[in-house]
Design a protein around this motif. Structure first.
Motif, PDB file in Angstrom:
ATOM      1  N   LEU A  92       0.875  -1.171   0.000  1.00 46.46           N
ATOM      2  CA  LEU A  92       0.000   0.000   0.000  1.00 46.46           C
ATOM      3  C   LEU A  92       0.910   1.219   0.000  1.00 46.46           C
ATOM      4  N   TYR A  93       0.735   2.082  -0.989  1.00 48.72           N
ATOM      5  CA  TYR A  93       1.605   3.243  -1.154  1.00 48.72           C
ATOM      6  C   TYR A  93       0.897   4.499  -0.666  1.00 48.72           C
ATOM      7  N   TYR A  94       1.591   5.227   0.195  1.00 52.87           N
ATOM      8  CA  TYR A  94       1.064   6.454   0.769  1.00 52.87           C
ATOM      9  C   TYR A  94       1.926   7.644   0.351  1.00 52.87           C
ATOM     10  N   CYS A  95       1.285   8.782   0.117  1.00 52.56           N
ATOM     11  CA  CYS A  95       2.052  10.024   0.093  1.00 52.56           C
ATOM     12  C   CYS A  95       1.925  10.662   1.465  1.00 52.56           C
ATOM     13  N   ALA A  96       2.951  11.375   1.848  1.00 51.82           N
ATOM     14  CA  ALA A  96       2.994  11.959   3.177  1.00 51.82           C
ATOM     15  C   ALA A  96       3.688  13.315   3.129  1.00 51.82           C
ATOM     16  N   ARG A  97       3.226  14.217   3.985  1.00 52.49           N
ATOM     17  CA  ARG A  97       3.818  15.541   4.063  1.00 52.49           C
ATOM     18  C   ARG A  97       4.918  15.563   5.112  1.00 52.49           C
ATOM     19  N   ASP A  98       6.058  16.098   4.744  1.00 50.92           N
ATOM     20  CA  ASP A  98       7.168  16.232   5.675  1.00 50.92           C
ATOM     21  C   ASP A  98       7.013  17.546   6.439  1.00 50.92           C
ATOM     22  N   PRO A  99       6.964  17.492   7.763  1.00 55.35           N
ATOM     23  CA  PRO A  99       6.805  18.728   8.525  1.00 55.35           C
ATOM     24  C   PRO A  99       8.096  19.534   8.529  1.00 55.35           C
ATOM     25  N   PRO A 100       8.022  20.822   8.849  1.00 56.53           N
ATOM     26  CA  PRO A 100       9.226  21.663   8.880  1.00 56.53           C
ATOM     27  C   PRO A 100      10.293  21.162   9.858  1.00 56.53           C
ATOM     28  N   THR A 101       9.877  20.428  10.885  1.00 53.31           N
ATOM     29  CA  THR A 101      10.845  19.909  11.856  1.00 53.31           C
ATOM     30  C   THR A 101      11.749  18.858  11.238  1.00 53.31           C
ATOM     31  N   GLY A 102      11.290  18.269  10.135  1.00 52.47           N
ATOM     32  CA  GLY A 102      12.074  17.216   9.506  1.00 52.47           C
ATOM     33  C   GLY A 102      11.984  15.882  10.196  1.00 52.47           C
ATOM     34  N   VAL A 103      11.068  15.783  11.149  1.00 54.75           N
ATOM     35  CA  VAL A 103      10.926  14.538  11.904  1.00 54.75           C
ATOM     36  C   VAL A 103       9.586  13.905  11.575  1.00 54.75           C
ATOM     37  N   GLY A 104       9.622  12.723  11.013  1.00 54.32           N
ATOM     38  CA  GLY A 104       8.379  12.018  10.725  1.00 54.32           C
ATOM     39  C   GLY A 104       7.555  12.695   9.646  1.00 54.32           C
ATOM     40  N   TYR A 105       6.272  12.403   9.672  1.00 53.52           N
ATOM     41  CA  TYR A 105       5.325  12.952   8.702  1.00 53.52           C
ATOM     42  C   TYR A 105       4.115  13.441   9.479  1.00 53.52           C
ATOM     43  N   ASP A 106       3.559  14.598   9.075  1.00 52.74           N
ATOM     44  CA  ASP A 106       2.435  15.110   9.841  1.00 52.74           C
ATOM     45  C   ASP A 106       1.082  14.813   9.202  1.00 52.74           C
ATOM     46  N   TYR A 107       1.052  14.500   7.922  1.00 54.38           N
ATOM     47  CA  TYR A 107      -0.188  14.105   7.262  1.00 54.38           C
ATOM     48  C   TYR A 107       0.096  13.009   6.241  1.00 54.38           C
ATOM     49  N   TRP A 108      -0.844  12.072   6.157  1.00 51.55           N
ATOM     50  CA  TRP A 108      -0.759  10.944   5.233  1.00 51.55           C
ATOM     51  C   TRP A 108      -2.043  10.877   4.407  1.00 51.55           C
TER      52      TRP A 108
END
Length: 118
Positions: A92-108
């Motif tokens: 299952l392929y997801y797109c995700a937004r990288d937050p400005p902090t550069g840590v993890g993803y904030d939206y999928w």
């Protein structure tokens, strides 16, 4: 914020697919964007990232040379061109937004299924 993937499906080994991710609810051009996949029974695997202007792209070793990520900031859309697909690309392929902090993803997004099988 909304991310909606499309373009998944079933393809034979060696085939190609192009995934799209339509973004809305935020200023798309200001965020790095990633593709992440999850195969059955496995944890999430980072696939690729593209910087805000599309100048820089980075890939997991498992897809390097076969997958290409791109973006059209005028259309608020992220793409993943997948060539020479292998059965192990099934996920299952997801797109995700990288937050400005550069840590993890904030939206999928909700994900789009890619199945590579003969």
């Amino acid at each position: 914020v909304q991310l909606v993937e499309s373009g998944g499906g079933m393809v034979q080994p060696g085939g190609s697919l192009r995934l799209s991710c339509a973004a809305s609810g935020f200023t798309f051009s200001l965020y790095d964007m990633s593709w992440v996949r999850q195969a059955p029974g496995k944890g999430p695997e980072w696939v690729s990232v593209i910087t805000t202007g599309g100048t820089h792209t980075y890939y997991a070793d498992s897809v390097k040379g076969r997958f290409t990520t791109s973006r059209d900031n005028a259309k608020n859309t992220l793409y993943l061109e997948m060539d020479s697909l292998k059965p192990e690309d099934t996920a299952l392929y997801y797109c995700a937004r990288d937050p400005p902090t550069g840590v993890g993803y904030d939206y999928w997004g909700q994900g789009t299924q890619v199945t590579v099988s003969s």
